[in-house]
Design a protein around this motif. Structure first.
Motif, PDB file in Angstrom:
ATOM      1  N   GLY A 141      23.733  58.358  15.912  1.00  0.00           N
ATOM      2  CA  GLY A 141      23.560  56.914  16.060  1.00  0.00           C
ATOM      3  C   GLY A 141      24.698  56.372  16.895  1.00  0.00           C
ATOM      4  N   THR A 142      25.162  55.166  16.578  1.00  0.00           N
ATOM      5  CA  THR A 142      26.343  54.622  17.244  1.00  0.00           C
ATOM      6  C   THR A 142      27.478  55.623  17.072  1.00  0.00           C
ATOM      7  N   GLY A 143      27.596  56.126  15.856  1.00  0.00           N
ATOM      8  CA  GLY A 143      28.536  57.203  15.571  1.00  0.00           C
ATOM      9  C   GLY A 143      27.752  58.478  15.297  1.00  0.00           C
ATOM     10  N   VAL A 144      28.472  59.589  15.201  1.00  0.00           N
ATOM     11  CA  VAL A 144      27.829  60.866  14.881  1.00  0.00           C
ATOM     12  C   VAL A 144      28.469  61.387  13.597  1.00  0.00           C
ATOM     13  N   ILE A 189      27.747  61.891  22.892  1.00  0.00           N
ATOM     14  CA  ILE A 189      26.337  61.751  22.520  1.00  0.00           C
ATOM     15  C   ILE A 189      26.093  60.570  21.581  1.00  0.00           C
ATOM     16  N   GLY A 190      27.089  59.687  21.418  1.00  0.00           N
ATOM     17  CA  GLY A 190      26.863  58.445  20.677  1.00  0.00           C
ATOM     18  C   GLY A 190      25.861  57.599  21.462  1.00  0.00           C
ATOM     19  N   ASN A 191      25.147  56.714  20.760  1.00  0.00           N
ATOM     20  CA  ASN A 191      24.106  55.889  21.414  1.00  0.00           C
ATOM     21  C   ASN A 191      24.566  55.230  22.709  1.00  0.00           C
ATOM     22  N   SER A 192      25.773  54.652  22.671  1.00  0.00           N
ATOM     23  CA  SER A 192      26.197  53.862  23.834  1.00  0.00           C
ATOM     24  C   SER A 192      26.370  54.757  25.060  1.00  0.00           C
ATOM     25  N   ARG A 193      26.868  55.979  24.840  1.00  0.00           N
ATOM     26  CA  ARG A 193      27.057  56.890  25.976  1.00  0.00           C
ATOM     27  C   ARG A 193      25.699  57.333  26.549  1.00  0.00           C
ATOM     28  N   ILE A 194      24.733  57.611  25.657  1.00  0.00           N
ATOM     29  CA  ILE A 194      23.411  58.045  26.128  1.00  0.00           C
ATOM     30  C   ILE A 194      22.784  56.936  26.983  1.00  0.00           C
ATOM     31  N   ILE A 195      22.860  55.707  26.477  1.00  0.00           N
ATOM     32  CA  ILE A 195      22.260  54.576  27.200  1.00  0.00           C
ATOM     33  C   ILE A 195      22.957  54.362  28.540  1.00  0.00           C
ATOM     34  N   GLN A 196      24.287  54.447  28.502  1.00  0.00           N
ATOM     35  CA  GLN A 196      25.072  54.274  29.733  1.00  0.00           C
ATOM     36  C   GLN A 196      24.655  55.294  30.805  1.00  0.00           C
ATOM     37  N   GLU A 197      24.493  56.536  30.409  1.00  0.00           N
ATOM     38  CA  GLU A 197      24.122  57.566  31.382  1.00  0.00           C
ATOM     39  C   GLU A 197      22.665  57.419  31.845  1.00  0.00           C
ATOM     40  N   PHE A 202      18.374  55.930  35.787  1.00  0.00           N
ATOM     41  CA  PHE A 202      17.160  55.140  36.028  1.00  0.00           C
ATOM     42  C   PHE A 202      17.420  53.929  36.924  1.00  0.00           C
ATOM     43  N   ARG A 203      18.688  53.603  37.131  1.00  0.00           N
ATOM     44  CA  ARG A 203      19.121  52.422  37.894  1.00  0.00           C
ATOM     45  C   ARG A 203      18.518  51.137  37.341  1.00  0.00           C
ATOM     46  N   ARG A 204      18.383  51.081  36.009  1.00  0.00           N
ATOM     47  CA  ARG A 204      17.923  49.860  35.348  1.00  0.00           C
ATOM     48  C   ARG A 204      18.265  49.943  33.862  1.00  0.00           C
ATOM     49  N   ASP A 205      18.057  48.807  33.156  1.00  0.00           N
ATOM     50  CA  ASP A 205      18.286  48.770  31.718  1.00  0.00           C
ATOM     51  C   ASP A 205      17.236  49.622  31.013  1.00  0.00           C
ATOM     52  N   ILE A 206      17.637  50.377  30.014  1.00  0.00           N
ATOM     53  CA  ILE A 206      16.642  51.189  29.296  1.00  0.00           C
ATOM     54  C   ILE A 206      17.123  51.383  27.856  1.00  0.00           C
ATOM     55  N   SER A 207      16.190  51.349  26.907  1.00  0.00           N
ATOM     56  CA  SER A 207      16.565  51.512  25.493  1.00  0.00           C
ATOM     57  C   SER A 207      16.347  52.967  25.072  1.00  0.00           C
ATOM     58  N   LEU A 208      16.917  53.322  23.933  1.00  0.00           N
ATOM     59  CA  LEU A 208      16.737  54.684  23.412  1.00  0.00           C
ATOM     60  C   LEU A 208      15.273  54.956  23.088  1.00  0.00           C
ATOM     61  N   VAL A 255      18.425  58.659  17.273  1.00  0.00           N
ATOM     62  CA  VAL A 255      18.263  59.565  18.414  1.00  0.00           C
ATOM     63  C   VAL A 255      17.309  60.720  18.084  1.00  0.00           C
ATOM     64  N   ALA A 256      17.245  61.098  16.795  1.00  0.00           N
ATOM     65  CA  ALA A 256      16.364  62.203  16.393  1.00  0.00           C
ATOM     66  C   ALA A 256      14.901  61.872  16.663  1.00  0.00           C
ATOM     67  N   ASN A 257      14.588  60.587  16.891  1.00  0.00           N
ATOM     68  CA  ASN A 257      13.215  60.210  17.219  1.00  0.00           C
ATOM     69  C   ASN A 257      12.739  60.757  18.556  1.00  0.00           C
ATOM     70  N   ALA A 258      13.679  61.252  19.357  1.00  0.00           N
ATOM     71  CA  ALA A 258      13.267  61.937  20.587  1.00  0.00           C
ATOM     72  C   ALA A 258      12.461  63.186  20.213  1.00  0.00           C
ATOM     73  N   GLY A 259      12.604  63.634  18.958  1.00  0.00           N
ATOM     74  CA  GLY A 259      11.740  64.679  18.391  1.00  0.00           C
ATOM     75  C   GLY A 259      11.915  66.041  19.009  1.00  0.00           C
ATOM     76  N   GLU A 260      10.780  66.704  19.212  1.00  0.00           N
ATOM     77  CA  GLU A 260      10.770  68.098  19.679  1.00  0.00           C
ATOM     78  C   GLU A 260      11.562  68.276  20.971  1.00  0.00           C
ATOM     79  N   VAL A 261      11.481  67.273  21.841  1.00  0.00           N
ATOM     80  CA  VAL A 261      12.183  67.352  23.126  1.00  0.00           C
ATOM     81  C   VAL A 261      13.651  67.678  22.901  1.00  0.00           C
TER      82      VAL A 261
END
Ligand code: ZN
Length: 306
Positions: A141-144, A189-197, A202-208, A255-261
């Motif tokens: 999540g925000t933290g791990v 791999i905290g949420n904020s880092r994933i979103i930032q990358e 994507f060169r745009r705003d994107i949610s998890l 983040v685990a909602n990304a599931g099998e991927v």
């Protein structure tokens, strides 16, 4: 047994949840309050006391019907003496004798532990780690956060601080982490880092949520993002797997909602890098109990100690 119920409290940075559970850990009543409504420590404690009394009244229960109250807390605690050391995301808490304060005000047995330990306990007793005597549960999540089951019991370490997988370093000269160190897994791999990358890619705003959805539709950029997350997580897990020879790793949190991927890629990273005997043994699962894991774990803590 005359006591029929347990009250569980799950304090998070966002929500304060209270639940009434039966002795089979089924939630029969739930209240959710916003943590930020209570600026001061005293008002947060009073809110817990009031809410416990409200639940008892609403269900027509007496104190003698309650086995005890279990609390899951978002930070390091001394579970034996019932002391909160501090909360990283809730200001004003330092060396608070919470067990003593609540015992006096609620006149019921009080048990507390940190939320990652309780989530682990819940997944081991009733969730995805059931039957796996050596397992690690991680919340992304925000933290791990993380917790360990070793030989069938929660492993606490010497000061109840074991399981901090988020602060295993994966880069010697890496990014600064909230804990003050450099290169911790959480900083990568905290949420904020994933979103930032992902935003950069994507060169745009994107949610998890969108990132998870796109990956399920085989979007290349989304898959790249999750591959990167999985490689970093896999790297930290290789160390843990080699060291502890685990049966299972349970991954929970948003983040685990990304599931099998995500899960498949983490398993691949472990197969490629960990030692073969350990890699072969360990299975990776998604957490089963979701948002209720904290309440269920807090209730299990009460029953185990009563
Ligand atoms: Zn750290």
């Amino acid at each position: 047994m005359s006591k029929k119920f347990i009250i569980a409290v799950d304090l998070g940075g966002t929500n304060l949840k209270l639940g009434l559970l039966n002795l089979d850990f089924k939630i029969i009543h739930k209240e959710v309050l916003r943590t930020r409504k209570f600026f001061r420590k005293e008002s947060l404690i009073s809110a817990i006391v009031t809410c416990v009394n409200t639940i008892l009244e609403a269900r027509g229960l007496k104190r003698s019907d309650i086995l005890g109250i279990g609390l899951g807390l978002p930070g390091p605690v001394d579970e034996k003496n019932g002391i909160v050391h501090f909360f990283p995301n809730i200001p004003g808490w330092k060396e608070v004798r919470l067990k003593k304060i609540l015992s006096k005000r609620l006149r019921l047995p009080i048990f507390l532990d940190n939320d990652a330990n309780l989530m682990t306990l819940a997944e081991y007793k009733l969730g995805a780690a059931r039957g796996f005597k050596n397992s690690l549960c991680i919340t992304l999540g925000t933290g791990v956060g993380g917790g360990l089951i070793i030989n069938g019991s929660l492993y606490r370490g010497s000061s109840n601080a074991a399981g901090e997988i988020g602060h295993v370093p994966i880069n010697e000269e890496g990014a600064r982490c909230n804990c003050g160190a450099r290169g911790c897994l959480e900083a990568y791999i905290g949420n904020s880092r994933i979103i930032q990358e992902a935003r950069r890619l994507f060169r745009r705003d994107i949610s998890l949520e969108e990132l998870s959805l796109l990956a399920k539709r085989h979007n290349r950029l989304a898959l790249n993002t999750w591959s990167k997350v999985a490689r970093r997580l896999g790297l930290a897990l290789c160390g843990v797997v080699n060291l502890l020879n685990l049966d299972a790793i349970i991954i929970g949190g948003g983040v685990a909602n990304a599931g099998e991927v995500l899960l498949d890629r983490v398993k691949k990273a472990i197969n490629e890098q960990a030692m073969s005997v350990q890699a072969k043994q360990v299975k990776i699962f998604k957490a089963k109990l979701g948002n209720d894991a904290g309440l269920i774990g807090a209730a299990i803590l009460v029953k185990l100690n009563s």
